[in-house]
Design a protein around this motif. Structure first.
Motif, PDB file in Angstrom:
ATOM      1  N   SER A 157      17.773  10.448 -17.033  1.00  0.00           N
ATOM      2  CA  SER A 157      17.274   9.909 -15.768  1.00  0.00           C
ATOM      3  C   SER A 157      15.856   9.385 -15.929  1.00  0.00           C
ATOM      4  O   SER A 157      15.137   9.736 -16.869  1.00  0.00           O
ATOM      5  N   TYR A 158      15.447   8.603 -14.949  1.00  0.00           N
ATOM      6  CA  TYR A 158      14.097   8.032 -14.963  1.00  0.00           C
ATOM      7  C   TYR A 158      13.054   9.113 -14.686  1.00  0.00           C
ATOM      8  O   TYR A 158      12.005   9.152 -15.334  1.00  0.00           O
ATOM      9  N   HIS A 159      13.329   9.992 -13.735  1.00  0.00           N
ATOM     10  CA  HIS A 159      12.325  10.972 -13.315  1.00  0.00           C
ATOM     11  C   HIS A 159      12.820  12.414 -13.280  1.00  0.00           C
ATOM     12  O   HIS A 159      12.045  13.309 -12.939  1.00  0.00           O
TER      13      HIS A 159
ATOM     14  N   TYR B 147       0.804  -1.221   0.000  1.00  0.00           N
ATOM     15  CA  TYR B 147       0.000   0.000   0.000  1.00  0.00           C
ATOM     16  C   TYR B 147       0.840   1.276   0.000  1.00  0.00           C
ATOM     17  O   TYR B 147       0.304   2.353   0.242  1.00  0.00           O
ATOM     18  N   GLY B 148       2.131   1.176  -0.278  1.00  0.00           N
ATOM     19  CA  GLY B 148       3.009   2.335  -0.190  1.00  0.00           C
ATOM     20  C   GLY B 148       2.861   3.299  -1.349  1.00  0.00           C
ATOM     21  O   GLY B 148       3.763   3.444  -2.180  1.00  0.00           O
ATOM     22  N   THR B 149       1.726   3.955  -1.414  1.00  0.00           N
ATOM     23  CA  THR B 149       1.465   4.970  -2.427  1.00  0.00           C
ATOM     24  C   THR B 149       0.638   6.074  -1.796  1.00  0.00           C
ATOM     25  O   THR B 149      -0.315   5.800  -1.066  1.00  0.00           O
ATOM     26  N   ILE B 150       0.970   7.312  -2.072  1.00  0.00           N
ATOM     27  CA  ILE B 150       0.239   8.439  -1.502  1.00  0.00           C
ATOM     28  C   ILE B 150      -0.883   8.901  -2.414  1.00  0.00           C
ATOM     29  O   ILE B 150      -1.806   9.605  -1.982  1.00  0.00           O
ATOM     30  N   ASP B 151      -0.830   8.518  -3.687  1.00  0.00           N
ATOM     31  CA  ASP B 151      -1.768   9.090  -4.647  1.00  0.00           C
ATOM     32  C   ASP B 151      -2.913   8.181  -5.072  1.00  0.00           C
ATOM     33  O   ASP B 151      -3.926   8.643  -5.589  1.00  0.00           O
TER      34      ASP B 151
ATOM     35  N   TRP C 231       4.088   9.324  -7.973  1.00  0.00           N
ATOM     36  CA  TRP C 231       4.319   8.623  -9.245  1.00  0.00           C
ATOM     37  C   TRP C 231       5.792   8.650  -9.620  1.00  0.00           C
ATOM     38  O   TRP C 231       6.278   7.734 -10.280  1.00  0.00           O
ATOM     39  N   LYS C 232       6.521   9.676  -9.202  1.00  0.00           N
ATOM     40  CA  LYS C 232       7.973   9.667  -9.367  1.00  0.00           C
ATOM     41  C   LYS C 232       8.559   8.979  -8.135  1.00  0.00           C
ATOM     42  O   LYS C 232       8.921   9.626  -7.151  1.00  0.00           O
ATOM     43  N   ASP C 233       8.637   7.668  -8.214  1.00  0.00           N
ATOM     44  CA  ASP C 233       8.951   6.893  -7.012  1.00  0.00           C
ATOM     45  C   ASP C 233      10.403   6.431  -6.928  1.00  0.00           C
ATOM     46  O   ASP C 233      10.742   5.612  -6.076  1.00  0.00           O
ATOM     47  N   SER C 234      11.274   6.935  -7.797  1.00  0.00           N
ATOM     48  CA  SER C 234      12.690   6.588  -7.666  1.00  0.00           C
ATOM     49  C   SER C 234      13.308   7.374  -6.512  1.00  0.00           C
ATOM     50  O   SER C 234      12.790   8.413  -6.083  1.00  0.00           O
TER      51      SER C 234
END
Length: 705
Positions: free
Chosen positions: A551-553, A346-350, A413-416
């Motif tokens: 870069s990724y993000h 569940y580690g998502t804020i959005d 969503w930018k989780d790096s």
């Protein structure tokens, strides 16, 4: 894209362009189901040598086709097989958890030929987390490998006490190699111009689950093709004088069909291949949102799927709290033995506010209040999570903080790990409140207020509007960077602005959380030289210390990121910025096979050369595929609201377009068909069909057929 990907429901196949599988490949080639690789090696030979690839066609999306030929072969000074004598055509697809392959052989030599065609197969039953190199852990063991004249099977005993097996069968007399029983030989003789076929089937089983029964090859292919034909026949049609726009939309819809899965709650899109062919909170929710104008059933299926997995308790290992919408669920050996917390995680804020945004947008688009009523308990729990657990310190903002030892640190969503960075180059420390998340929360509360009002729960509607307005005031004061005329990406644990200029605030344009003047400034900044590469909006401005086009993000371009900004630009009437962004993304699409936008690509300046690909971008990716659909909604400026009985249009055309026609858009209980046409420098709207019962309100002149 250096691989071929096909998927049907829960099974997917990744091969190299020749149709082969090598386990050491960087893309994790293989045949997968339930996060487990059931085929890790699959290689073909002609007289012991690899065929030569002539053509590889992945355009059909659900069938991979390759054409190969033989190398020149001599033995003891005598010709064994003249070069290019043999055409080998491979065709691969999946139906009901069975992989089918037809290998056709045709002799183009003027003489009869004899050859041995061989297939080597192996199964390692490796967990997806191990393949990606993200985790290590205790695993099971391969118990036996069995081979016979008509099948080859591999058997595995998992650490999770689940027996897994892979069975390869064929329709010709085969013979296992005397030294390697995973290598099967098939002798062939062909007269000039003669053709023969070898049919292979691969099935996977987990304790007898998913073990599909192979059908007749032609029957299976017809069944698959019929389902795709039906899909395309039932969707809205798009035509314009832009070949790239037409092709991108067509490919996007085909990709989304392949990525749809059903876990018993209706169709929903998994995130993407190869790494994320699973239910995925934000990705599935955003992709379903993008699909609303074309296939609202995906939104409904996604909502019920996410509701079925909604958090029920406090669990640090999984970053779970009551009411929280999950981030990602996995089904492999490591998850089943609790070695990773993705069961679900569940580690998502959005995901939680996006769940509410999707529901409100779905109801406004369809008028389906019954779905809202069925999900109202889930809605109330999600709102409570936002106000209680999401706002950890009760400062009015929703922020994240990792609790799980094997969880994700950055939970937007930018989780790096390097994605939220101060202008000094120092990484922000959690708890972190992200700009776009505050926009999602505002969007959710204002949208749901309208829905609550429609079901005559006025007190809840009033409370939600009050909470939203309070959040807007707080956001404007805390996030605005006056010198930059832009919003900070985040607030860090000390409530200091993380001032790097990024794409994140673009997501807030559609929500209405920001004032008109500041929203316009955001849109202008997004297409400024520092943010716009020529192919799309970068994730970070070139002026920032952390900017890196590779870069990724932090400098790359993500199509879905652009798509959410596009919807906001369209809704607010920022036509210039909208057209710039769509034109850039279409230019990018023209440089990819089949006009397919990938997960992301590098953010190098267009003027400095051609588009540069990101090396391991997922493709097809759901929210990248859905981006092409937002081109259509954004150009139409289409925002229906069944609750107010209106369809808002703010139409435009790209500068090199003269017409756009869309037929059978599902709105409410009917359909809307529109045609935009440029005449004498003006955009005119022709309503070809409107069975929705809703009034069309347009910023441009409207004609009815």
């Amino acid at each position: 894209m250096n691989y071929r990907a096909i998927k049907e429901n829960n099974m997917f196949l990744l091969t190299n362009p020749s149709g082969n599988i090598f386990s050491e490949d960087a893309y994790g080639l293989g045949l997968y189901i339930k996060d487990t690789r059931f085929l890790s090696h699959f290689e073909t030979f002609i007289n012991g040598e690899s065929p030569i690839l002539l053509d590889s066609d992945g355009s059909s999306n659900y069938v991979s086709r390759m054409t190969l030929t033989n190398p020149h072969q001599e033995e003891n000074g005598e010709i064994k097989l003249w070069r290019e004598s043999l055409e080998v055509a491979r065709e691969q697809f999946i139906v009901e958890n069975v992989l089918y392959e037809k290998i056709s052989f045709k002799n183009y030599s003027p003489q009869s030929i004899e050859f041995t065609f061989s297939v080597k197969a192996q199964a390692d039953f490796k967990d997806m987390f191990l393949i990606r190199g993200f985790q290590s852990g205790n695993i099971g063991r391969l118990t036996e490998t069995l081979s016979d004249h008509d099948q080859l099977s591999f058997h595995y005993e998992g650490a999770d006490d689940l027996d897994r097996s892979t069975t390869l069968s064929w329709n010709q007399q085969g013979k296992a190699d005397k030294d390697d029983r995973t290598l099967i030989h098939f002798p062939f003789s062909l007269k000039p111009q003669e053709e023969k076929e070898l049919i292979l089937n691969v099935s996977a089983a987990i304790k007898d689950q998913f073990a599909g029964v192979p059908l007749n090859y032609e029957e299976a292919l017809e069944k698959l093709e019929s389902s795709h034909e039906q899909w395309n026949a039932e969707l809205p049609s798009v035509s314009s004088d832009s070949e790239v726009l037409n092709g991108s939309v067509k490919q996007g819809l085909n990709d989304l069909r392949v990525l749809l899965t059903n876990l018993g709650h209706g169709p929903f899109p998994v995130a993407g291949l190869p790494w994320f062919g699973v239910p995925f909170g934000r990705d599935s929710l955003i992709a379903a949102w993008q699909m609303l104008p074309f296939y609202p059933e995906a939104a409904k299926g996604t909502l019920f799927t996410m509701a079925s997995l909604q958090g029920t308790k406090e669990n640090e290992w999984r970053d779970e709290q009551p009411g929280k919408i999950m981030h990602e669920i996995r089904y492999g050996e490591l998850a089943n033995t609790n070695q990773v917390p993705f069961t679900p995680y569940y580690g998502t804020i959005d995901a939680t506010p996006l769940f509410l945004v999707l529901l409100s947008e779905y109801v406004k688009w369809t008028g389906d209040l019954k779905t809202f009523e069925l999900l109202q308990d889930n809605v109330d729990q999600a709102l409570e999570w936002i106000n209680k657990y999401g706002d950890r310190d009760q400062d009015g903002f929703v922020e994240y903080f990792q609790e799980s030892a094997k969880g994700i640190a950055n939970q937007g969503w930018k989780d790096s790990a390097d994605s939220v960075v101060h202008r000094s180059g120092k990484y922000a420390e959690a708890p972190i409140a992200l700009s776009e998340v505050q926009g999602y929360v505002y969007h959710a509360k204002t949208g749901l207020a309208d829905v609550y009002e429609a079901v005559r729960q006025g007190e809840k509607a009033t409370l939600l509007r009050q909470e939203a307005e309070k959040l807007s005031d707080l956001y404007e004061n805390a996030f605005w960077l006056e010198e930059e005329r832009f919003y900070a990406i985040a607030l860090d644990k000390e409530k200091k602005q993380v001032g790097s200029i990024t794409s994140n605030p673009g997501h807030t344009l559609i929500s209405g959380i920001a004032s008109e003047n500041r929203s316009r400034a955001v849109a202008e900044k997004l297409v400024s030289p520092s943010m716009f590469s020529g192919y799309g909006i970068r994730t970070m401005a070139t002026s920032e210390k952390a900017y890196n086009p590779m870069s990724y993000h932090d400098g790359s371009v993500w199509p879905h990121d652009n798509s959410l900004a596009l919807l906001g630009m369209s809704k607010r009437g920022y036509t210039k910025e909208l057209k710039t962004t769509v034109e850039g993304l279409l230019q990018a699409a023209s440089e990819f096979d089949y006009y397919r936008l990938p997960e992301l690509f590098c953010g190098y300046e267009k003027e400095k050369g051609r588009l540069i690909r990101y090396p391991v971008a997922c493709s097809p990716q759901a929210w990248a595929a859905g981006t092409s659909l937002t081109f259509i909604q954004s150009l139409l400026g289409l925002f229906p609201n069944v609750l107010t009985e209106k369809i808002i249009l703010n139409p435009t055309l790209l500068d090199d377009m003269n017409h756009l026609e869309v037929e059978k858009l599902p709105v409410g209980r009917g359909y809307l068909s529109l045609k935009l046409k440029r005449e004498d420098g003006f955009i005119r709207v022709n309503v070809l069909e409107n069975t929705t019962g809703l009034k069309v309100v347009s910023s441009q002149p409207v004609e009815s057929k």
